[in-house]
Structures are given as structure tokens and as C-alpha cells.
Design a protein around this motif. Structure first.
Motif, PDB file in Angstrom:
ATOM      1  N   LEU A 416      36.333  30.094  31.740  1.00 25.06           N
ATOM      2  CA  LEU A 416      36.602  31.081  32.789  1.00 25.06           C
ATOM      3  C   LEU A 416      35.674  32.286  32.688  1.00 25.06           C
ATOM      4  O   LEU A 416      35.490  33.012  33.662  1.00 25.06           O
ATOM      5  N   PHE A 417      35.116  32.516  31.492  1.00 22.05           N
ATOM      6  CA  PHE A 417      34.217  33.639  31.267  1.00 22.05           C
ATOM      7  C   PHE A 417      32.991  33.167  30.495  1.00 22.05           C
ATOM      8  O   PHE A 417      33.031  32.144  29.807  1.00 22.05           O
ATOM      9  N   GLU A 418      31.926  33.933  30.594  1.00 21.85           N
ATOM     10  CA  GLU A 418      30.732  33.672  29.789  1.00 21.85           C
ATOM     11  C   GLU A 418      30.105  34.992  29.379  1.00 21.85           C
ATOM     12  O   GLU A 418      30.295  36.024  30.041  1.00 21.85           O
ATOM     13  N   GLN A 419      29.386  34.949  28.253  1.00 16.78           N
ATOM     14  CA  GLN A 419      28.672  36.130  27.773  1.00 16.78           C
ATOM     15  C   GLN A 419      27.182  35.924  28.039  1.00 16.78           C
ATOM     16  O   GLN A 419      26.559  35.065  27.408  1.00 16.78           O
ATOM     17  N   PRO A 420      26.609  36.706  28.963  1.00 18.81           N
ATOM     18  CA  PRO A 420      25.208  36.497  29.350  1.00 18.81           C
ATOM     19  C   PRO A 420      24.205  36.867  28.269  1.00 18.81           C
ATOM     20  O   PRO A 420      23.054  36.443  28.314  1.00 18.81           O
ATOM     21  N   THR A 438      33.396  38.107  39.406  1.00 17.03           N
ATOM     22  CA  THR A 438      33.122  39.184  38.452  1.00 17.03           C
ATOM     23  C   THR A 438      33.470  40.540  39.047  1.00 17.03           C
ATOM     24  O   THR A 438      34.116  41.377  38.405  1.00 17.03           O
ATOM     25  N   LEU A 439      33.040  40.766  40.294  1.00 18.75           N
ATOM     26  CA  LEU A 439      33.347  42.041  40.956  1.00 18.75           C
ATOM     27  C   LEU A 439      34.835  42.161  41.240  1.00 18.75           C
ATOM     28  O   LEU A 439      35.404  43.259  41.193  1.00 18.75           O
ATOM     29  N   GLY A 440      35.476  41.038  41.530  1.00 20.09           N
ATOM     30  CA  GLY A 440      36.919  41.063  41.734  1.00 20.09           C
ATOM     31  C   GLY A 440      37.654  41.442  40.465  1.00 20.09           C
ATOM     32  O   GLY A 440      38.631  42.199  40.495  1.00 20.09           O
ATOM     33  N   LEU A 441      37.169  40.923  39.331  1.00 19.93           N
ATOM     34  CA  LEU A 441      37.755  41.280  38.039  1.00 19.93           C
ATOM     35  C   LEU A 441      37.570  42.769  37.761  1.00 19.93           C
ATOM     36  O   LEU A 441      38.501  43.437  37.299  1.00 19.93           O
ATOM     37  N   TRP A 481      42.445  41.611  27.222  1.00 25.34           N
ATOM     38  CA  TRP A 481      42.200  40.170  27.288  1.00 25.34           C
ATOM     39  C   TRP A 481      43.292  39.465  28.116  1.00 25.34           C
ATOM     40  O   TRP A 481      43.006  38.599  28.943  1.00 25.34           O
ATOM     41  N   LYS A 482      44.536  39.868  27.925  1.00 27.25           N
ATOM     42  CA  LYS A 482      45.631  39.300  28.718  1.00 27.25           C
ATOM     43  C   LYS A 482      45.439  39.597  30.199  1.00 27.25           C
ATOM     44  O   LYS A 482      45.669  38.722  31.057  1.00 27.25           O
ATOM     45  N   ASP A 483      44.999  40.820  30.508  1.00 23.69           N
ATOM     46  CA  ASP A 483      44.798  41.185  31.914  1.00 23.69           C
ATOM     47  C   ASP A 483      43.613  40.430  32.516  1.00 23.69           C
ATOM     48  O   ASP A 483      43.640  40.075  33.704  1.00 23.69           O
ATOM     49  N   MET A 484      42.595  40.178  31.717  1.00 20.85           N
ATOM     50  CA  MET A 484      41.457  39.396  32.196  1.00 20.85           C
ATOM     51  C   MET A 484      41.889  37.964  32.509  1.00 20.85           C
ATOM     52  O   MET A 484      41.534  37.395  33.544  1.00 20.85           O
ATOM     53  N   LEU A 485      42.663  37.371  31.603  1.00 24.31           N
ATOM     54  CA  LEU A 485      43.149  36.008  31.819  1.00 24.31           C
ATOM     55  C   LEU A 485      44.075  35.918  33.028  1.00 24.31           C
ATOM     56  O   LEU A 485      44.015  34.962  33.811  1.00 24.31           O
ATOM     57  N   ALA A 486      44.919  36.931  33.204  1.00 23.74           N
ATOM     58  CA  ALA A 486      45.865  36.913  34.326  1.00 23.74           C
ATOM     59  C   ALA A 486      45.127  36.932  35.656  1.00 23.74           C
ATOM     60  O   ALA A 486      45.622  36.367  36.657  1.00 23.74           O
ATOM     61  N   PHE A 487      43.977  37.551  35.701  1.00 25.67           N
ATOM     62  CA  PHE A 487      43.207  37.624  36.952  1.00 25.67           C
ATOM     63  C   PHE A 487      42.618  36.268  37.329  1.00 25.67           C
ATOM     64  O   PHE A 487      42.619  35.881  38.497  1.00 25.67           O
ATOM     65  N   VAL A 488      42.132  35.527  36.362  1.00 30.59           N
ATOM     66  CA  VAL A 488      41.395  34.287  36.672  1.00 30.59           C
ATOM     67  C   VAL A 488      42.273  33.044  36.659  1.00 30.59           C
ATOM     68  O   VAL A 488      41.860  31.979  37.149  1.00 30.59           O
ATOM     69  N   GLN A 489      43.475  33.130  36.081  1.00 36.94           N
ATOM     70  CA  GLN A 489      44.322  31.939  35.993  1.00 36.94           C
ATOM     71  C   GLN A 489      45.245  31.800  37.189  1.00 36.94           C
ATOM     72  O   GLN A 489      45.512  32.739  37.907  1.00 36.94           O
TER      73      GLN A 489
END
Length: 489
Positions: A416-420, A438-441, A481-489
């Protein structure tokens, strides 16, 4: 009310100790309330330009204002309009790490009220700066050549890294004129044509470096850094750029290496440029404004050792990742004479300090400003209050938090995420599979009160999560991290 009667009612102009204690206590109580309220607020302020200024009169007050009313305005208007870089969810830019001793030291500095024109005007101001600049250099391990006690090198506190950079570029220009024409006086060296002189920097370097070159009358050549992990400048690419410029009649003057770039916290390999100073007669400067603090950790000692062996000058900000608050930009040079030959100036109205020694270096002759604040007091109080162990543990904490978040991103099974880029300090760079996501996150995290700003890496949107606020705990990072996961799941 007549002018005479109004003057009689005015508060005393001198610093009255009793009044200072009374009003100081009220002020500290207001600051305490503000500090305690910060976590309950979001980071970004929902205001438009001019909206805050509208709360103030267009003309200054004629009559004195009762201090209680000033404090009320402070709490109802100033504090709510201030973006707090000390917020536990502030993860934008880089940290601006204040601390209790840094805050209280500003009151002490103001109470002394000295202007550091020269050693005579505030002896402890100069001598304490010599002491603390050697302390910091020793703590970072950049080598005794940069210590005042070497009798040759030394350090000075500047307002900002940009100011330090300008001072260095002016010195590099003047030194090169003297080396090309040894018979030139230093005065004549100032007035030589520098339009063919070139400074080389990474395309990841902060724009203040390019600005400093422009103000010093030097050309600035941005050399593309290679991604390969995290945008590192390659010696072969710099040599190629220099050869092209020489063929065009231009003269390489300086090389600025970056240690902890602003966008991705990438680093140039300082040790790889060791032969440049000897072969090309270059002034080599390292801009370590943010990540130089990491040199205090064993993990990064090889990089500070490279500084001690390679560079002419180096700067690091005590206001970012060092608990000292703004403004405290540290600048060291291997040879103080390079500064003195450019900035020395005096007048008959200046007191004669006698023969210069290690502890009365007359800092007015080391950079542009004449008058200087007593900033060394702040650095001294921070070191005394925390000790090197406390400062080091604070720096390590940001790296530990960043490592934890980096590991979660790498281990996330759904991609769901990557480190560029590969980061190693307190900065984590992350993006979603699409720019839109990404902008939505970024928008969602802002709604949740986080201070995280989107950026671009290789022309794609990404988020920079800069850890290092003194109020940010492991629990805050885990909630992020929980909030990031909640956005994409």
C-alpha cells in the motif's frame, strides 16, 4: 490628559526586579497554559493572509496598556495564530527543537541586555562562545582542527545556515583571487572580477546555497545527484562539470557538499572528495544543517571523521535537531585567518582589546554583523541541563522512531506504501502507488491534525515525515501508522 500627567502614569522605564518577578510569573503561567493546550489543537492554521493582522489596530497605542490586557491579547490572538513547531504531530520541514533551558535562557539574555560588539563589550559573551563552540565540535567529532584551542581554526554562532553560507562564499571568492594573484592586497582582492568563478553544488542542495553564491558574485553550477539510495553527488560527475567549465574559460572555486538534504535527507560521501582540495585548490564546505547532529552517534562517526580530514568549513544548525532553539547556526573553519582577512574592520570608537588570544577572538571580524546576541548562553544552558547523554538520546530517539516507521512500511504485505528513497536519519519519505492517493493521504492526515506536507521526489508526489519534535512519542508514531493504514484500507 496632558503629556506631563500621562508620563507620570507610565510604567517605569528601568528594569524593576519586583515588577519583573510579578509580570514574569504571569507570563510563564500564560506560556504554560499555551504549552499544555498544544496537543489538543491541529498543527496547521485555517486562516487567510491578513486575517490575523485585522485583530490589531492600524496605529500603535498612544497610552500604556495594562499588562493583564497584553497577556489576554497574547492568549486570545497571538498564541492561536502561531503555528507550533513543538506540536507532537508536527512532522513537516525539519524539527525546530526548543527546550526548557533554551526558552529560559532567552529571558536571561534579554535581562543582561548586552550587545556583543567585541570582547570588551561583553567578555563572557565572547569567551563562552569559544567554550561552547569547542564543546559542540568535540561532541560531533569533527576534529580538533576546528577547535578554538587549536589556535588556528574555530567556530562562531550565526543567525542562520544561509548567513553562514554567504560568509563562506565571500571568503572562498576572495581567497581564490589571492591565490591566482599573490601580489594582490586583500583590499584589492575584493574588487576583482569574479564572473568566471564557479561553485559546484548538488541539485539536491538547499536553495540558500545558490542564493549565497549569487550574493557573493559567483556562478553556481548544480550537478545532478544520483538516486542510487538517496541522491548522492558523485566525484566523477563533479570532475566532468569542472572540466567543461575550465574548457569554457571558467575557474572552479568551491564545492559545497550536503549532509542531510532538505527534501530527502540524502548525503554526499564526504570522504570520496578528499583529493579535490589538494588537486583543484577548492574551498570545500559541508552543509550539515539538519543531519550534522547525527555525528554525535557512533553509527555516523566515520562521516564526522571525513569532515575532519577533508573540508575547509562546515555548518550545522543547533535549532533543528539539537534542543537549542532558533537561532543557533554553528559555523566552523579550519583556518580562522580566512575569515579575518575578509571581515576585519574597526574604528577609533572601538575599545582596544590588546593582543588577540584564544579567548578574545573578536567575532565582529569573523562575519558580516558587528553587534551580536549572547546566543552562547543558550547553548551553554542546554548542555548543562541535558548533558551530552541527554542530547544524544534525543537525537537517537528520532532515528529509532523513524526506523520503526520505515520497518512498518517495508513489512506491509499489501504494498500500500513505498519509500522512494532510502533514509537513515529522522526523516521518512513515503508515497502511495498513485499521486492521487498520496495527495489524498496528505489531506486526510492534515484533517487529523498532523503537520505533514507533500513534496515531490523524481517528479512524483510524496510525503516527508520529519520526526524529532521533543513532544513526539513512540505512541504518536504508532498512531500515525494506524491512521495511514485506515486511509488506504
Amino acid at each position: 490628559m496632558g503629556a506631563r500627567e500621562s508620563s507620570a502614569m507610565a510604567p517605569p522605564k528601568k528594569v524593576d526586579g519586583d515588577i519583573l518577578v510579578k509580570l514574569g510569573q504571569q507570563t510563564l503561567e500564560a506560556i504554560s497554559r499555551f504549552t499544555k493546550s498544544i496537543p489538543q489543537q491541529g498543527v496547521w492554521k485555517d486562516v487567510e493572509p491578513g486575517q490575523l493582522a485585522a485583530d490589531f489596530a492600524k496605529e500603535p497605542p498612544v497610552e500604556p496598556t495594562e499588562y493583564g490586557q497584553i497577556l489576554q491579547k497574547l492568549e486570545t490572538t497571538i498564541f492561536p495564530g502561531a503555528l507550533s513547531w513543538q506540536h507532537p504531530k508536527f512532522m513537516a520541514y525539519y524539527p525546530s527543537s526548543s527546550s526548557v533551558p533554551a526558552i529560559l535562557s532567552e529571558t536571561v539574555i534579554a535581562s543582561i541586555g548586552s550587545v556583543g560588539l567585541q570582547w570588551k563589550s561583553n567578555p563572557i559573551g565572547t569567551e563562552l562562545e569559544v567554550v561552547v563552540m569547542d564543546w559542540v565540535a568535540q561532541f560531533l567529532g569533527i576534529g580538533p582542527a576546528f577547535h578554538h584551542t587549536s589556535g588556528v581554526g574555530g567556530g562562531i554562532i550565526q543567525n542562520t545556515a544561509g548567513e553562514a553560507m554567504l560568509n563562506i562564499m565571500i571568503c572562498a571568492r576572495t581567497r581564490m583571487h589571492r591565490r591566482l594573484q599573490p601580489d594582490l592586497s586583500w583590499e584589492d582582492a575584493f574588487h576583482q572580477d569574479s564572473s568566471s568563478f564557479v561553485v559546484y553544488i548538488s541539485d539536491q542542495a538547499h536553495f540558500s546555497v545558490e542564493k549565497a553564491c549569487r550574493l557573493a558574485g559567483l556562478r553556481c553550477r548544480r550537478v545532478a545527484a544520483r538516486l542510487e539510495g538517496n541522491f548522492s553527488l558523485q566525484p566523477s560527475d563533479v570532475k566532468e562539470a569542472m572540466e567543461k567549465d575550465r574548457a569554457a574559460g571558467l575557474k572552479p572555486v568551491a564545492l559545497v557538499l550536503t549532509y542531510g538534504s532538505t527534501n530527502t535527507s540524502g548525503t554526499d560521501d564526504i570522504a570520496a572528495f578528499k583529493d579535490f582540495a589538494q588537486e583543484d585548490d577548492l574551498w570545500i564546505h559541508v552543509d550539515a544543517a539538519y543531519a550534522g547532529a547525527a555525528w554525535s552517534l557512533d553509527e555516523f562517526k566515520k562521516d564526522s571523521q571525513a569532515v575532519s580530514e577533508v573540508v575547509t568549513s562546515v555548518n550545522m544548525n543547533g535549532s533543528k535537531w539539537f534542543l537549542c532553539g532558533f537561532d543557533s547556526a554553528f559555523l566552523w573553519v579550519r583556518d580562522r585567518q580566512l575569515l579575518l582577512d575578509v571581515f576585519s574592520a574597526s574604528g577609533v570608537y572601538m575599545a582596544d582589546a590588546g593582543e588577540l588570544s584564544i579567548y578574545n577572538p573578536e567575532f565582529k571580524d569573523w562575519s558580516v554583523p558587528l553587534g551580536r546576541r549572547f546566543r552562547a548562553l543558550r547553548i551553554w544552558m542546554v548542555f548543562e541541563y541535558f548533558g551530552t547523554s541527554g542530547i544524544r538520546s534525543y537525537i537517537q530517539q528520532a532515528i529509532d522512531q523513524a526506523n520503526w516507521l520505515r520497518e512498518r512500511i517495508e513489512e506491509e504485505p499489501k504494498g500500500l506504501f513505498e519509500q522512494p528513497v532510502t533514509t537513515k536519519f529522522g526523516l521518512v519519505c513515503v508515497r502511495c502507488p498513485s499521486d492521487e492517493a498520496t495527495l489524498g493521504l496528505a489531506s486526510r492526515l492534515s484533517e487529523l491534525g498532523y503537520g505533514i506536507a507533500p513534496s515531490k521526489i523524481c517528479d512524483r508526489d510524496a510525503l516527508r515525515i520529519a520526526l524529532g519534535s521533543t513532544a513526539t512519542t513512540q505512541a504518536h508514531v504508532e498512531q500515525l501508522w494506524k491512521d495511514m493504514l485506515a486511509f488506504v484500507q
